[in-house]
Scaffold this motif. Sequence first.
Motif, PDB file in Angstrom:
ATOM      1  N   ASP A   9     131.368  -2.304  36.265  1.00 51.82           N
ATOM      2  CA  ASP A   9     132.493  -1.558  36.815  1.00 51.82           C
ATOM      3  C   ASP A   9     133.170  -0.768  35.716  1.00 51.82           C
ATOM      4  N   PHE A  10     133.734   0.362  36.089  1.00 55.89           N
ATOM      5  CA  PHE A  10     134.449   1.158  35.103  1.00 55.89           C
ATOM      6  C   PHE A  10     135.558   1.956  35.772  1.00 55.89           C
ATOM      7  N   LEU A  11     136.586   2.178  34.991  1.00 57.33           N
ATOM      8  CA  LEU A  11     137.732   2.983  35.386  1.00 57.33           C
ATOM      9  C   LEU A  11     137.585   4.350  34.734  1.00 57.33           C
ATOM     10  N   TRP A  12     137.930   5.404  35.479  1.00 59.03           N
ATOM     11  CA  TRP A  12     137.896   6.718  34.854  1.00 59.03           C
ATOM     12  C   TRP A  12     138.969   7.620  35.457  1.00 59.03           C
ATOM     13  N   PHE A  13     139.288   8.661  34.702  1.00 61.07           N
ATOM     14  CA  PHE A  13     140.307   9.629  35.113  1.00 61.07           C
ATOM     15  C   PHE A  13     139.645  10.963  35.414  1.00 61.07           C
ATOM     16  N   ASN A  14     140.177  11.647  36.395  1.00 55.15           N
ATOM     17  CA  ASN A  14     139.647  12.941  36.811  1.00 55.15           C
ATOM     18  C   ASN A  14     140.005  14.000  35.771  1.00 55.15           C
ATOM     19  N   GLN A  15     138.992  14.473  35.048  1.00 54.11           N
ATOM     20  CA  GLN A  15     139.209  15.474  34.005  1.00 54.11           C
ATOM     21  C   GLN A  15     138.785  16.877  34.444  1.00 54.11           C
ATOM     22  N   ASN A  16     138.648  17.083  35.732  1.00 58.12           N
ATOM     23  CA  ASN A  16     138.176  18.363  36.256  1.00 58.12           C
ATOM     24  C   ASN A  16     139.236  19.445  36.072  1.00 58.12           C
ATOM     25  N   THR A  17     138.908  20.487  35.373  1.00 63.41           N
ATOM     26  CA  THR A  17     139.859  21.569  35.084  1.00 63.41           C
ATOM     27  C   THR A  17     139.821  22.669  36.145  1.00 63.41           C
ATOM     28  N   GLY A  18     139.028  22.505  37.188  1.00 61.73           N
ATOM     29  CA  GLY A  18     138.860  23.547  38.187  1.00 61.73           C
ATOM     30  C   GLY A  18     139.974  23.604  39.205  1.00 61.73           C
ATOM     31  N   THR A  19     139.808  24.529  40.154  1.00 61.77           N
ATOM     32  CA  THR A  19     140.781  24.725  41.232  1.00 61.77           C
ATOM     33  C   THR A  19     140.073  24.677  42.571  1.00 61.77           C
ATOM     34  N   ASN A  20     140.835  24.404  43.624  1.00 57.61           N
ATOM     35  CA  ASN A  20     140.260  24.347  44.967  1.00 57.61           C
ATOM     36  C   ASN A  20     140.206  25.735  45.590  1.00 57.61           C
ATOM     37  N   ARG A  51     142.776  14.103  29.590  1.00 64.28           N
ATOM     38  CA  ARG A  51     141.817  14.716  28.676  1.00 64.28           C
ATOM     39  C   ARG A  51     142.102  14.375  27.209  1.00 64.28           C
ATOM     40  N   ASN A  52     143.086  13.522  26.991  1.00 64.37           N
ATOM     41  CA  ASN A  52     143.417  13.094  25.638  1.00 64.37           C
ATOM     42  C   ASN A  52     142.689  11.788  25.329  1.00 64.37           C
ATOM     43  N   ARG A  53     141.856  11.799  24.325  1.00 64.45           N
ATOM     44  CA  ARG A  53     141.055  10.631  23.984  1.00 64.45           C
ATOM     45  C   ARG A  53     141.918   9.408  23.701  1.00 64.45           C
ATOM     46  N   LYS A  54     143.034   9.581  23.018  1.00 65.88           N
ATOM     47  CA  LYS A  54     143.871   8.430  22.671  1.00 65.88           C
ATOM     48  C   LYS A  54     144.511   7.801  23.901  1.00 65.88           C
ATOM     49  N   PHE A  55     144.781   8.605  24.918  1.00 61.30           N
ATOM     50  CA  PHE A  55     145.299   8.047  26.170  1.00 61.30           C
ATOM     51  C   PHE A  55     144.249   7.124  26.783  1.00 61.30           C
ATOM     52  N   ARG A  56     143.013   7.574  26.823  1.00 58.04           N
ATOM     53  CA  ARG A  56     141.946   6.752  27.412  1.00 58.04           C
ATOM     54  C   ARG A  56     141.693   5.508  26.569  1.00 58.04           C
ATOM     55  N   GLN A  57     141.769   5.645  25.257  1.00 57.16           N
ATOM     56  CA  GLN A  57     141.599   4.482  24.395  1.00 57.16           C
ATOM     57  C   GLN A  57     142.711   3.462  24.611  1.00 57.16           C
ATOM     58  N   LEU A  83     148.670   3.740  20.156  1.00 54.58           N
ATOM     59  CA  LEU A  83     147.921   4.948  20.518  1.00 54.58           C
ATOM     60  C   LEU A  83     148.746   5.870  21.405  1.00 54.58           C
ATOM     61  N   LEU A  84     149.483   5.282  22.333  1.00 50.20           N
ATOM     62  CA  LEU A  84     150.340   6.107  23.193  1.00 50.20           C
ATOM     63  C   LEU A  84     151.459   6.754  22.382  1.00 50.20           C
ATOM     64  N   ALA A  85     151.984   6.023  21.407  1.00 51.47           N
ATOM     65  CA  ALA A  85     153.050   6.585  20.568  1.00 51.47           C
ATOM     66  C   ALA A  85     152.531   7.779  19.765  1.00 51.47           C
ATOM     67  N   GLU A  86     151.273   7.713  19.348  1.00 46.85           N
ATOM     68  CA  GLU A  86     150.691   8.820  18.574  1.00 46.85           C
ATOM     69  C   GLU A  86     150.626  10.122  19.370  1.00 46.85           C
ATOM     70  N   ILE A  87     150.617  10.015  20.698  1.00 46.73           N
ATOM     71  CA  ILE A  87     150.589  11.239  21.513  1.00 46.73           C
ATOM     72  C   ILE A  87     151.939  11.468  22.202  1.00 46.73           C
ATOM     73  N   GLU A 110     133.638   5.926  21.979  1.00 47.85           N
ATOM     74  CA  GLU A 110     134.804   6.471  21.275  1.00 47.85           C
ATOM     75  C   GLU A 110     135.643   7.354  22.201  1.00 47.85           C
ATOM     76  N   GLU A 111     134.987   8.170  22.989  1.00 45.01           N
ATOM     77  CA  GLU A 111     135.697   9.095  23.878  1.00 45.01           C
ATOM     78  C   GLU A 111     136.150   8.430  25.176  1.00 45.01           C
ATOM     79  N   LEU A 112     135.419   7.433  25.625  1.00 47.55           N
ATOM     80  CA  LEU A 112     135.763   6.634  26.803  1.00 47.55           C
ATOM     81  C   LEU A 112     136.038   7.454  28.062  1.00 47.55           C
ATOM     82  N   PRO A 113     135.150   8.363  28.429  1.00 45.04           N
ATOM     83  CA  PRO A 113     135.315   9.005  29.734  1.00 45.04           C
ATOM     84  C   PRO A 113     135.162   7.998  30.868  1.00 45.04           C
TER      85      PRO A 113
END
Length: 592
Positions: free
Chosen positions: A315-326, A342-348, A400-404, A548-551
């Motif tokens: 199982d894995f959790l992921w965030f929608n990083q789609n930059t497109g439009t409807n 889309r911030n790596r440190k947020f995902r970490q 990590l959150l403080a860094e961003i 490292e990137e954790l998509p």
Amino acid sequence: MIARSLPFPICLALILILAGCGKSNSRRAPTAHPLPSPPLIAKGEAGEFGSRFVLASAAGPKTFNPLLSLDSASDTVVRLLFGSLVRFDHCSLEPGPGLAESWSVEPDQKTWTFKLRQGLRWSDGQPLSAEDVAFTWNGIMYNPQFNRFTFGLFQVGGKNFAVTNLDALTVRVVTPEVFAPFLEFFGGVPILPRHVLRSAVKQNTFLSAYNVNTPPGRIVGCGPFRLKECRPGEFTLLQPNPEFWMADKRGRWLPYFDEVLITVGGGPRTEARLFLERKCDACESVRPEQYAEFKLAAAKGRFQMVELGAGPERDFLWFNQNTGTNAAGQPFVNPAKLKWFRNRKFRQAVSCAIDRDRIMRDVYGGRAQATYGFISTENPKWNNPHVPRYGFDPARARGLLAEIGLTQRNAEGVLIDADGHSLELLFHSTLGNPGREKAAVMIQEDLKKLGIKLVYLPVGFEVLKKKVDVTFDYECALMGLGGGGADPATQINVLRSSEDLHQWFPSQRVPATDWEARIDALMDAQMRTVDFVERKKAFDEVQVILSEELPMIYTVSPFACAALRSGVGNVRPSVFTPYRLTWNLEELYFRK
């Protein structure tokens, strides 16, 4: 178990009560033709002939056409009716001889030559030759009107493999470029009979050939079994193929079982329910929530549990990083939230907030392992054990959150960014999977402690699949990933940025990030060499980038378990196939 001498309608009525209760001593009558030269010799011990093996399926097959058998019920049957040039060993994870007794590759690594066994025959007794192999590829696999699903898998740069029958026993295949998974991909395709299907191909009716209403005698294959009877919605009955090309160590024709019955129970969890009721002989997958019930029944001596350790499902959790439009020009993802996603440190940070040990303990009763990378210990051949780990560490997460710049909280204790947006996210998962539902709630609780509010909205699988794959109308989700094979090439539809299963941002026209572009390059590089060391080096780097990137933020891999009637010989369990216990069904037998 009911002896074969009983009339079949009576036998069918009794099998639902007595499956697994007896054995037959009957032997299959000898075929009119000798074994091929040489036959493939089974790895297992010499067994005993006779009996019926019963499997259960939630639904009946939709087709017996291998090109269309995309549902599990159809594949369960089709895999037993057909053979391929190469036979993949799901325990050793290595390709081995099948219809082809041997093969070679030229120094250019693009020119392959297969040598077929002499004396191969189809289940109707007609000779099987290299002409059938060329027909399968040139007439069917490379016909876009017929092959609508896997056509692109067997191309390089839009160019087909050149498949030629040099003589009756020799097939030459030339690939446009080096194609690393050639033996597993090309070699594993079922070969189809030219003498039966040639007219259907010419008349453009191939897609309706080998349907469930086709008379059994017209379903011609080269696998261990052939179709005896099919009653849609009730059962499928198979009998040994008298022309099968495999023998045991005593030189006796396989398979051992007189019949294989695949009964349709109806609805989800059919296999487990019928197995516990002693109405079938195997349960290939015991789900975590069923484990205690199975363990209790096994302790009473009713059957054996088969523990396989960590499986490829995770199982894995992921965030929608789609930059497109409807279609209306609106962003798929709120721009403020997309910036976080889309911030790596947020995902970490999110990864460091998840208490995987708690999920393992409270959801799976300890029968799972924490997972931090794309490939884990279940696949030692390809696993990179040196990937970075962002395990449970709340202090590291806060840092990590403080860094961003995410340190301030609102009155509810939810983090807010520099523009005052609170970190409140819609969180989806699927209904009907008790373990995943519990894990989702635990992740929700873990992230709340960090100041991230997840509004949990479980939905049906098809609803979530549409959101993820079609409308892109979601923010984050928890789902599972499994299947495929041991070779990284089988996961390329997840890893390559242009593919539709690149979950966090599918079907990109060009890579959206430098690290995705690097993964694309590495996956292309490992596809262009058959040197394992070079392939492993490239895929090791892919695993490092992903960790490292954790998509995809992996949580746990449940331990795989199956159950089997006691006394079955030559069982070689594997987690790398849905048929964990029966992938080598032609070798299985009941011990007396």
